[in-house]
Design an enzyme around this catalytic site. Structure first.
Site, PDB file in Angstrom:
ATOM      1  N   HIS A  51    -106.956  35.534  -3.065  1.00 13.28           N
ATOM      2  CA  HIS A  51    -105.872  36.408  -2.627  1.00 13.28           C
ATOM      3  C   HIS A  51    -104.645  36.141  -3.497  1.00 13.28           C
ATOM      4  O   HIS A  51    -104.561  35.126  -4.194  1.00 13.28           O
ATOM      5  CB  HIS A  51    -105.556  36.159  -1.156  1.00 13.28           C
ATOM      6  CG  HIS A  51    -106.633  36.657  -0.230  1.00 13.28           C
ATOM      7  ND1 HIS A  51    -106.582  36.503   1.127  1.00 13.28           N
ATOM      8  CD2 HIS A  51    -107.791  37.324  -0.505  1.00 13.28           C
ATOM      9  CE1 HIS A  51    -107.666  37.050   1.670  1.00 13.28           C
ATOM     10  NE2 HIS A  51    -108.412  37.549   0.709  1.00 13.28           N
ATOM     11  N   GLU A  53    -101.540  35.249  -2.825  1.00 17.11           N
ATOM     12  CA  GLU A  53    -100.763  34.028  -2.565  1.00 17.11           C
ATOM     13  C   GLU A  53    -101.429  32.818  -3.219  1.00 17.11           C
ATOM     14  O   GLU A  53    -100.778  31.968  -3.808  1.00 17.11           O
ATOM     15  CB  GLU A  53    -100.655  33.759  -1.059  1.00 17.11           C
ATOM     16  CG  GLU A  53    -100.066  34.878  -0.236  1.00 17.11           C
ATOM     17  CD  GLU A  53    -101.120  35.840   0.272  1.00 17.11           C
ATOM     18  OE1 GLU A  53    -101.979  36.270  -0.529  1.00 17.11           O
ATOM     19  OE2 GLU A  53    -101.090  36.193   1.459  1.00 17.11           O
ATOM     20  N   CYS A  86    -104.847  31.941   3.526  1.00 17.54           N
ATOM     21  CA  CYS A  86    -103.671  31.751   2.666  1.00 17.54           C
ATOM     22  C   CYS A  86    -102.570  31.018   3.425  1.00 17.54           C
ATOM     23  O   CYS A  86    -101.818  30.230   2.847  1.00 17.54           O
ATOM     24  CB  CYS A  86    -103.139  33.097   2.178  1.00 17.54           C
ATOM     25  SG  CYS A  86    -104.267  33.914   1.046  1.00 17.54           S
ATOM     26  N   TRP A 172    -106.696  75.592 -20.215  1.00 15.58           N
ATOM     27  CA  TRP A 172    -106.243  74.634 -19.229  1.00 15.58           C
ATOM     28  C   TRP A 172    -104.988  75.153 -18.565  1.00 15.58           C
ATOM     29  O   TRP A 172    -104.160  75.753 -19.226  1.00 15.58           O
ATOM     30  CB  TRP A 172    -105.913  73.269 -19.885  1.00 15.58           C
ATOM     31  CG  TRP A 172    -107.143  72.620 -20.454  1.00 15.58           C
ATOM     32  CD1 TRP A 172    -107.482  72.546 -21.758  1.00 15.58           C
ATOM     33  CD2 TRP A 172    -108.182  71.934 -19.736  1.00 15.58           C
ATOM     34  NE1 TRP A 172    -108.670  71.857 -21.904  1.00 15.58           N
ATOM     35  CE2 TRP A 172    -109.111  71.470 -20.671  1.00 15.58           C
ATOM     36  CE3 TRP A 172    -108.394  71.683 -18.378  1.00 15.58           C
ATOM     37  CZ2 TRP A 172    -110.258  70.766 -20.294  1.00 15.58           C
ATOM     38  CZ3 TRP A 172    -109.529  70.981 -18.025  1.00 15.58           C
ATOM     39  CH2 TRP A 172    -110.446  70.522 -18.983  1.00 15.58           C
ATOM     40  N   THR A 198    -118.750  73.673  -8.637  1.00 10.01           N
ATOM     41  CA  THR A 198    -117.904  73.168  -9.723  1.00 10.01           C
ATOM     42  C   THR A 198    -118.777  72.592 -10.841  1.00 10.01           C
ATOM     43  O   THR A 198    -118.507  72.800 -12.025  1.00 10.01           O
ATOM     44  CB  THR A 198    -116.909  72.110  -9.191  1.00 10.01           C
ATOM     45  OG1 THR A 198    -116.087  72.733  -8.210  1.00 10.01           O
ATOM     46  CG2 THR A 198    -116.021  71.544 -10.291  1.00 10.01           C
ATOM     47  N   ASN A 297    -111.958  72.668  -1.126  1.00  7.21           N
ATOM     48  CA  ASN A 297    -110.610  72.122  -0.871  1.00  7.21           C
ATOM     49  C   ASN A 297    -110.130  72.552   0.512  1.00  7.21           C
ATOM     50  O   ASN A 297    -109.597  71.750   1.282  1.00  7.21           O
ATOM     51  CB  ASN A 297    -109.603  72.634  -1.900  1.00  7.21           C
ATOM     52  CG  ASN A 297    -109.759  71.966  -3.251  1.00  7.21           C
ATOM     53  OD1 ASN A 297    -110.497  71.002  -3.388  1.00  7.21           O
ATOM     54  ND2 ASN A 297    -109.059  72.486  -4.250  1.00  7.21           N
TER      55      ASN A 297
HETATM   56  C1  AOF Z   1    -103.749  38.386   1.839  1.00  9.60           C
HETATM   57  N1  AOF Z   1    -103.661  38.438   0.502  1.00  9.60           N
HETATM   58  O1  AOF Z   1    -104.341  39.132  -1.476  1.00  9.60           O
HETATM   59  C2  AOF Z   1    -105.475  39.830   0.450  1.00  9.60           C
HETATM   60  C3  AOF Z   1    -105.535  39.776   1.851  1.00  9.60           C
HETATM   61  O2  AOF Z   1    -112.751  38.336   2.667  1.00  9.60           O
HETATM   62  P1  AOF Z   1    -111.388  37.895   2.234  1.00  9.60           P
HETATM   63  O3  AOF Z   1    -111.194  36.418   2.357  1.00  9.60           O
HETATM   64  O4  AOF Z   1    -111.005  38.411   0.862  1.00  9.60           O
HETATM   65  O5  AOF Z   1    -110.348  38.512   3.268  1.00  9.60           O
HETATM   66  C4  AOF Z   1    -110.072  39.892   3.284  1.00  9.60           C
HETATM   67  C5  AOF Z   1    -108.983  40.179   4.282  1.00  9.60           C
HETATM   68  O6  AOF Z   1    -107.866  39.366   3.955  1.00  9.60           O
HETATM   69  C6  AOF Z   1    -108.464  41.620   4.214  1.00  9.60           C
HETATM   70  O7  AOF Z   1    -109.138  42.469   5.113  1.00  9.60           O
HETATM   71  C7  AOF Z   1    -107.017  41.439   4.594  1.00  9.60           C
HETATM   72  O8  AOF Z   1    -106.872  41.350   5.990  1.00  9.60           O
HETATM   73  C8  AOF Z   1    -106.711  40.130   3.943  1.00  9.60           C
HETATM   74  N2  AOF Z   1    -106.423  40.419   2.524  1.00  9.60           N
HETATM   75  N3  AOF Z   1    -104.677  39.043   2.495  1.00  9.60           N
HETATM   76  O9  AOF Z   1    -102.958  37.712   2.469  1.00  9.60           O
HETATM   77  C9  AOF Z   1    -104.475  39.133  -0.227  1.00  9.60           C
HETATM   78  N4  AOF Z   1    -106.335  40.561  -0.259  1.00  9.60           N
HETATM   79 ZN    ZN Z   2    -105.246  35.527   2.145  1.00  5.25          ZN
END
Ligand code: AOF
Ligand code: ZN
Length: 357
Positions: A51, A53, A86, A172, A198, A297
């Site tokens: 993630h 953090e 995190c 276009w 399409t 659409n």
């Molecule tokens: C954060 N920072 O950059 C992200 C978060 O399976 P995991 O461990 O990747 O967890 C996914 C969940 O974590 C996602 O559904 C969301 O709730 C959180 N994602 N959280 O603090 C991040 N990507």
């Molecule tokens: Zn996280």
């Protein structure tokens, strides 16, 4: 620097993950020392990996993160998913203040990350640029709160709302600059969706990881049409089609592992879009960009969360030209579908206007 400016930077860095993190949210993070200098940055780069953090914190040694301020557009997680929490790492690294854009809408996290931080004595500031943060993660929010795919429609029209002349001439309407932007928009979506009409009319390339084609009668040229040449493709067709037709198509696509047939319900001779959207969500398609003609659409409007409308300063002036949304006869203005203006961007000579539900 104010927290708003820093949050803007988090949002910009989070966007670098577009196209790589679905079904996870886009997240960017900045760390400040006691002198309010940026000492680290990170973003969620790829699904299943660190993630934001964690990426930012792991660049620092223990001493420099002590007493530091962490800014992040989404509440830090508190759960074990593909990665550990995190919030735990933030506590362990001795961060003293956390500035958050929005609470996580994932029910396993929602509020729990913040509680964990506060219980550890960390000061938490919430809601900085919340609207922008919510907009950044509009797809994730829809997925988590409604368990449905996010649906957007993209069209490119003349000033009088036409996408082609009566004979189908359409290349276009918008300039090259506007058409290049379409590639950036596509990157935000898991799949792009179009119709067999399409495909037959324009034989578009539409290079993308996942493509969905609505082809009720399975009548597209599976062997030659460009669209089948790359990506993973789902072809939505009438689940009651004759077995002879189905078998002849199965023979044609036998050697193309990328093409998956998706039997779909039909209502009033049309593919039931609700059924289709449920099916693609179960297949892991979290967001879809519809790029088709006026009929499809129009049918998608009731399911659409967003419209991207490119407008070129050209006027066709022919009421038989093809309209961007052409799906009914409306007698009164009050029958109109209502969308909200979101944003306008210049791609001179064209503009892009986005609207949301
Ligand atoms: C954060 N920072 O950059 C992200 C978060 O399976 P995991 O461990 O990747 O967890 C996914 C969940 O974590 C996602 O559904 C969301 O709730 C959180 N994602 N959280 O603090 C991040 N990507
Ligand atoms: Zn996280």
């Amino acid at each position: 620097m104010k927290y708003e400016e820093l949050m803007k930077m988090c949002i910009e860095s989070a966007k670098r993950g577009e196209g790589c993190v679905s079904p996870n949210p886009l997240v960017g993070c900045i760390i400040l020392n006691n002198e309010n200098e940026i000492i680290s940055e990170g973003y969620h780069e790829k699904y299943g990996e660190n993630h934001a953090e964690r990426n930012a914190l792991l660049k620092l040694d223990k001493d420099s993160s002590k007493g530091a301020t962490l800014i992040v557009n989404l509440e830090p997680c508190s759960h074990y998913g593909k990665t550990p929490p995190c919030a735990d790492l933030i506590i362990e690294k001795g961060i003293s203040k956390v500035v958050i854009g929005m609470r996580d809408v994932n029910p396993v996290v929602s509020g729990n990350g913040i509680r964990k931080l506060k219980e550890a004595g960390i000061e938490v500031i919430e809601g900085v640029l919340e609207d922008e943060c919510r907009k950044l993660n509009e797809i994730f929010i829809k997925n988590m709160t409604k368990q449905q795919s996010f649906v957007a429609i993209k069209t490119a029209t003349t000033l009088d709302g036409k996408i082609a002349t009566q004979s189908g001439s359409s290349k276009w309407i918008t300039s090259e600059k506007a058409r290049e932007e379409v590639i950036n928009i596509r990157r935000k979506y898991d799949a792009i969706l179009t119709s067999s009409s399409t495909v037959s009319a324009d034989n578009p390339n539409m290079k993308h990881k996942k493509k969905i084609i609505i082809d009720r009668e399975l009548k597209t040229d599976f062997s030659n049409a460009n669209i089948y040449k790359n990506g993973t493709i789902y072809v939505s067709y009438n689940e009651n089609i004759s077995s002879e037709r189905l078998e002849s198509v199965l023979r044609l696509i036998k050697y193309n592992n990328n093409v998956n047939l998706l039997p779909t319900k039909v209502i009033d001779d049309k593919i039931d879009l609700r059924d289709l959207l449920e099916k693609i969500y179960k297949l892991g398609v979290m967001s879809v960009l519809v790029e088709a003609g006026g009929h499809l659409n129009g049918s998608f409007l009731e399911h659409a969360d967003k419209i991207y409308q490119f407008i070129a300063p050209k006027i066709l002036g022919d009421n038989k030209g093809l309209s961007c949304f052409d799906f009914r006869t409306a007698n009164l203005i009050k029958e109109a579908d209502d969308f909200k203006f979101e944003e306008i961007t210049n791609y001179t000579p064209d503009i892009l206007v986005t609207y949301t539900k």
